[in-house]
Design a protein around this motif. Sequence first.
Motif, mmCIF file in Angstrom:
data_model
loop_
_atom_site.group_PDB
_atom_site.id
_atom_site.type_symbol
_atom_site.label_atom_id
_atom_site.label_comp_id
_atom_site.label_asym_id
_atom_site.label_seq_id
_atom_site.Cartn_x
_atom_site.Cartn_y
_atom_site.Cartn_z
ATOM 1 N N VAL B 242 0.855 -1.177 0.000
ATOM 2 C CA VAL B 242 0.000 0.000 0.000
ATOM 3 C C VAL B 242 0.893 1.228 0.000
ATOM 4 N N MET B 243 0.658 2.110 -0.967
ATOM 5 C CA MET B 243 1.512 3.302 -1.053
ATOM 6 C C MET B 243 0.760 4.542 -0.623
ATOM 7 N N TYR B 244 1.489 5.441 0.008
ATOM 8 C CA TYR B 244 0.934 6.747 0.340
ATOM 9 C C TYR B 244 2.027 7.774 0.155
ATOM 10 N N LEU B 245 1.804 8.736 -0.699
ATOM 11 C CA LEU B 245 2.718 9.850 -0.918
ATOM 12 C C LEU B 245 4.158 9.392 -1.151
ATOM 13 N N GLY B 246 4.334 8.487 -2.109
ATOM 14 C CA GLY B 246 5.678 8.114 -2.521
ATOM 15 C C GLY B 246 6.348 7.031 -1.713
ATOM 16 N N ARG B 247 5.669 6.521 -0.682
ATOM 17 C CA ARG B 247 6.292 5.478 0.132
ATOM 18 C C ARG B 247 5.330 4.326 0.370
ATOM 19 N N ILE B 248 5.891 3.152 0.616
ATOM 20 C CA ILE B 248 5.055 2.022 1.005
ATOM 21 C C ILE B 248 4.765 2.144 2.491
ATOM 22 N N VAL B 249 3.488 2.143 2.876
ATOM 23 C CA VAL B 249 3.155 2.271 4.294
ATOM 24 C C VAL B 249 2.808 0.923 4.907
ATOM 25 N N GLU B 250 2.439 -0.021 4.070
ATOM 26 C CA GLU B 250 2.141 -1.342 4.606
ATOM 27 C C GLU B 250 2.298 -2.358 3.503
ATOM 28 N N GLU B 251 2.841 -3.535 3.830
ATOM 29 C CA GLU B 251 2.880 -4.592 2.834
ATOM 30 C C GLU B 251 2.822 -5.942 3.511
ATOM 31 N N GLY B 252 2.424 -6.932 2.749
ATOM 32 C CA GLY B 252 2.334 -8.267 3.307
ATOM 33 C C GLY B 252 1.589 -9.178 2.373
ATOM 34 N N ARG B 253 1.387 -10.422 2.821
ATOM 35 C CA ARG B 253 0.588 -11.344 2.008
ATOM 36 C C ARG B 253 -0.799 -10.756 1.858
ATOM 37 N N SER B 254 -1.436 -10.974 0.716
ATOM 38 C CA SER B 254 -2.668 -10.230 0.476
ATOM 39 C C SER B 254 -3.748 -10.587 1.489
ATOM 40 N N GLU B 255 -3.834 -11.867 1.934
ATOM 41 C CA GLU B 255 -4.853 -12.200 2.950
ATOM 42 C C GLU B 255 -4.599 -11.377 4.208
ATOM 43 N N ASP B 256 -3.320 -11.298 4.615
ATOM 44 C CA ASP B 256 -3.001 -10.580 5.855
ATOM 45 C C ASP B 256 -3.400 -9.118 5.755
ATOM 46 N N VAL B 257 -2.995 -8.476 4.668
ATOM 47 C CA VAL B 257 -3.258 -7.041 4.556
ATOM 48 C C VAL B 257 -4.757 -6.788 4.413
ATOM 49 N N LEU B 258 -5.431 -7.621 3.642
ATOM 50 C CA LEU B 258 -6.856 -7.378 3.414
ATOM 51 C C LEU B 258 -7.705 -7.734 4.630
ATOM 52 N N MET B 259 -7.322 -8.782 5.345
ATOM 53 C CA MET B 259 -8.134 -9.202 6.490
ATOM 54 C C MET B 259 -7.760 -8.441 7.750
ATOM 55 N N ARG B 260 -6.476 -8.131 7.921
ATOM 56 C CA ARG B 260 -6.055 -7.442 9.136
ATOM 57 C C ARG B 260 -5.202 -6.234 8.799
ATOM 58 N N PRO B 261 -5.789 -5.227 8.202
ATOM 59 C CA PRO B 261 -4.985 -4.045 7.877
ATOM 60 C C PRO B 261 -4.519 -3.369 9.165
ATOM 61 N N LEU B 262 -3.266 -2.931 9.193
ATOM 62 C CA LEU B 262 -2.729 -2.337 10.417
ATOM 63 C C LEU B 262 -2.648 -0.821 10.316
ATOM 64 N N HIS B 263 -2.102 -0.341 9.210
ATOM 65 C CA HIS B 263 -1.888 1.090 9.093
ATOM 66 C C HIS B 263 -3.235 1.820 9.050
ATOM 67 N N PRO B 264 -3.363 2.959 9.750
ATOM 68 C CA PRO B 264 -4.645 3.688 9.722
ATOM 69 C C PRO B 264 -5.087 4.033 8.311
ATOM 70 N N TYR B 265 -4.113 4.275 7.428
ATOM 71 C CA TYR B 265 -4.474 4.600 6.054
ATOM 72 C C TYR B 265 -5.088 3.387 5.361
ATOM 73 N N THR B 266 -4.447 2.238 5.500
ATOM 74 C CA THR B 266 -4.985 1.025 4.879
ATOM 75 C C THR B 266 -6.371 0.725 5.431
ATOM 76 N N GLN B 267 -6.515 0.903 6.748
ATOM 77 C CA GLN B 267 -7.820 0.646 7.358
ATOM 78 C C GLN B 267 -8.885 1.541 6.736
ATOM 79 N N ARG B 268 -8.533 2.804 6.543
ATOM 80 C CA ARG B 268 -9.493 3.728 5.957
ATOM 81 C C ARG B 268 -9.793 3.370 4.499
ATOM 82 N N LEU B 269 -8.737 2.943 3.804
ATOM 83 C CA LEU B 269 -8.895 2.548 2.397
ATOM 84 C C LEU B 269 -9.851 1.356 2.281
ATOM 85 N N MET B 270 -9.730 0.422 3.225
ATOM 86 C CA MET B 270 -10.605 -0.756 3.206
ATOM 87 C C MET B 270 -12.030 -0.365 3.585
#
Lengths: 373, 374, 303
Positions: B242-270
């Motif tokens: 997951v990128m935000y303003l030129g940087r990766i803010v979160e990455e991982g296996r897709s199940e992990d990121v989609l099921m348990r997003p950690l970064h507040p940005y990813t959470q909001r995106l989901m």
Amino acid sequence: MVAVASPRFGQRPASPATLAELEKLTERLARKPAAHLLVDGLSIGYSTLRGRFHAVEDVSFEVPAGTNLGLVGESGCGKSTVVKTLMGLQPEATQVSGRALLDGQNILGLDETALRDVRWKRMSLITQSAMNSLDPVYCIGDQISEAILAHEPVSKATAWARAEQMFALVGLPAGRLYEFPHMFSGGMRQRAVIAMALALNAGLLLADEPTTALDPIMQSQIMTRIRGIHAHLRCSMILVTHDIAVVAETCENIVVMYAGKVAESGPTAEVLESPLHPYTMGLKNAFPRLPERGAPRQPLISIPGVVPNLLLPPAGCRFASRCPFATEVCHRVTPPVVQVGAQRAACHHTDRAAEFRVAAARPETWRTMRGAV
Amino acid sequence: MSTRHAIDPSAPLVIEAQDLKTHFQGRSGILSALVGVKPPSARALDGVDLRIREREIVGLVGESGCGKSTLGMTLVRMYQPTDGQILYRGEDITKVEGRRLKAYRHSAQIIFQDPYSSLNPRLTIGQVIEEPLIIHGIGTAAERREKVIRALELVRIPAEGNIDRYPSDLSGGQRQRVAIARALVLEPKFIVADEPVSMLDVSIQASVLELLDELSRELGLAVLYISHDIATVGYICNHVAVMYLGRIVEEGRSEDVLMRPLHPYTQRLMDAIPRMTPGETPERIELRGDVPSPLAVPPGCRFSSRCPYATALCEAVEPALSDQAEAHRVRCHIYDDRAARAHPDLPAPRAGKITEVAETGALVAAAEDARWQS
Amino acid sequence: MKQASPHTPAAIRGRSAWSAAWDSWRQVMQDSFAVVGVSILLLFVIIALTAPYLAPFDPFKAMMTETGRLARLRPPSGEHLLGTTAFGNDVLSQFLHGFRVALLVGLVAAIAVGFISTLFGVLSGYFGGWVDDVLMRITDVALSIPTLPFSIVAVALLGPSIENIILVITVLFWRNGARIIRSAVLTERERVYVKWARAAGASHFHIIMRHILPNIIRVVFLWVTMSVAFAVLTEASLSFLGLGDPTVISWGQMLNTAFSSGNLRTAWWWVVPPSLALVMLVSALYLIGRAYEEQTNPRLRKR
């Protein structure tokens, strides 16, 4: 951001007289009832160099006062054409037939003067591209207050105060009324357009893909706004979109269009839970969803084939060439509209819908049709 | 096309980016050049690490302007990186030119978003797909035709009857397949797919995604799938960044990121993705303002200007990517207390219930609401 | 669409540049004004090619009457269909030879203009950056040259010959074309397939020849058509001012002699044919150009 002072208004607190007038205006507008819209047998035809065709054919639906209707379908299905025609914005030489009764008055074929009275005041439009509905050379506040002044006998200051009220409603600071459209970001511009559409508290709001050009986060923020506003303004709304998930969240009723015709309509919950038309089933299964914890993952299914050419519409059901359940009769006879409970679907085989729903959830069902790329 | 197969961690790396940066220098006018003022540079891509293995599809998501397309364009050397390295099968291709660059272009291909303008309307489908072969001087006319027919078969378009047609005769989905065939005809090892389905109708999106998935398995392709739609990523990607303003803010296996997003940005995106269950609307936090401009990147955490959890620490110190679970990494102080320990004077953010209403406008609206009801 | 038969040749086929040109030609010919323009132009070309056979006399030969005097200013008659000039020359013969000069100057100058403006426009539009800066500054300088004074001075200095007139016209008219073609290239350059071709490793030459030129060729053609008209008019103006090539007869020169001998008002048979031919030729070219423009710019297309 610093507000740029408008030569016409300056930034000063509203006078007591203005406030009193604003209060009266607000009250008057708040008393406007939500509109009721009945569209009956609407057909819209165009003549092109390659021949005449019907972009929309025999579309009927109803928006009960105070409800939301979602008009969904893929590109070219005629959903935007319906909304443009309701607003009287169709190109000249368009053949329109059928009726559209707004609180009992047919609004199709009104002349310009009569239309002016209907637009903004009784029915307003939120367009897809905000940049096109705002004039780049006037500040936003001027544009909103102009629209108010054109329809309500109030002073300029009151109209401006009303514009401030509307900006607050869509979550924009009043100071930004003095700015020009290019100084706004895409999301803010879209909110300004919504503020403008709401300014006269029209009984019916037509939203044509209001969030398509925006990022997902901005999209959800705008939709949250629209839902909140709808809840407390108690107006009626038609939301045109290709995104059935947005409709699922926002609208009580849904109309699914395919190739210029209504495929299925009814209460959103029922249509999406137990679709009757194979196209609705396919559309629902094609929609990407987030994985749900514990639940088995639903495969993503695409509908094979392409939308038929409306210049040479096929005989029978327009979805037949892409439908895995199509029988001989589907290719020959235009399906009747069948009512099942509160749902209506244009399909020959609504009696077998339950069986189809199970089959449609399996990718193999659709894959057998793969021959037609 | 349910959850994608696991990737063998020993599978050979195809492409690797190390601390990759692409800054765009604004063009200075004569006057500012004389005065010696340098125009600000846009830090579109600002230090990204990424690895893609054979048969792997990595999803790259984020809002428009976050630098995800810049990363794609930089990886195929359409933009010259400002700093960092790109390794293709272990070979440094960051600065290669001439024949070696052309050789790299032979093995790395890109598919663009717009299927309507990505094919020259004056060329037939056959000519379109043949073009890369001509560019790289491959084969005789007859051999090229063979390859074109094979590429069309790969994208499930019968060559018979289609090879001499023009793009205008095809639907959007078919055009995108032709664009994929054009990318495949050179038998590349790495493909960047930049929003390949976002302009297609929902009912045909799935078939193009499925095609990418199958091709990556069949041909052992490494694919970078760029999209703003995080929901589609779950279907075909092994790994998500997951990128935000030129940087990766979160990455991982897709199940992990989609099921348990950690970064507040990813959470909001989901959160932003509408649920298909009618009548069920999740409570959504409204973010403040817009994405900051890459011309003026905030000093601390790049998301701090919009984050509901942000504290003084976030505004001062940029968090590093920290390992959470296997292959799941996140760039946020909430999950990494190293910065908090180094700066005990600054209050650190904590996850929890958000009390602050995001925007002043919302407060006014609430007040209005009360008035209208009365 | 044609289906591929089992006998298709083993190579990939496409539409040749010729068939594309043929298609756009057919489209242009759907415009009835363009048909009129093309017919006039065709007629003019035929006359120009056959002028030496059509002309009853040598255009420079002074006609004598039976009494041995110069046949001055004879109105049209059976012998001299368009009368004679103040110097006893046959007007019809001069007029017919004028077609040759007009079309020669028009075509040669227009082709030169088309070539130079395409070169400048494509290079500066496609490469951009400093190439664009340099080429466009040169164009700006060229644009600042005043048309008439420059042509008068240049022809006076270089000497009045057809070659020099063509040179002057070329120098004057490539500049606007370069700008127009550059802006067309700027649009084409941003196409996704051009971006893709670069990513695939295509050379600049390949991209220009395969993706840029075929898509701007209509604009080039439009500009060339217009340039023919400009060139014909400019040659006529220069000749009228007495700067024409004295060894050939052009319509401008006919007007010039009529004017300088003081017969412009009286000898209508001498003045009308060249004027009318000029107007017809230029109008025909504009009609064709207009049809082309309508086709190139869809916004002008009739609904």
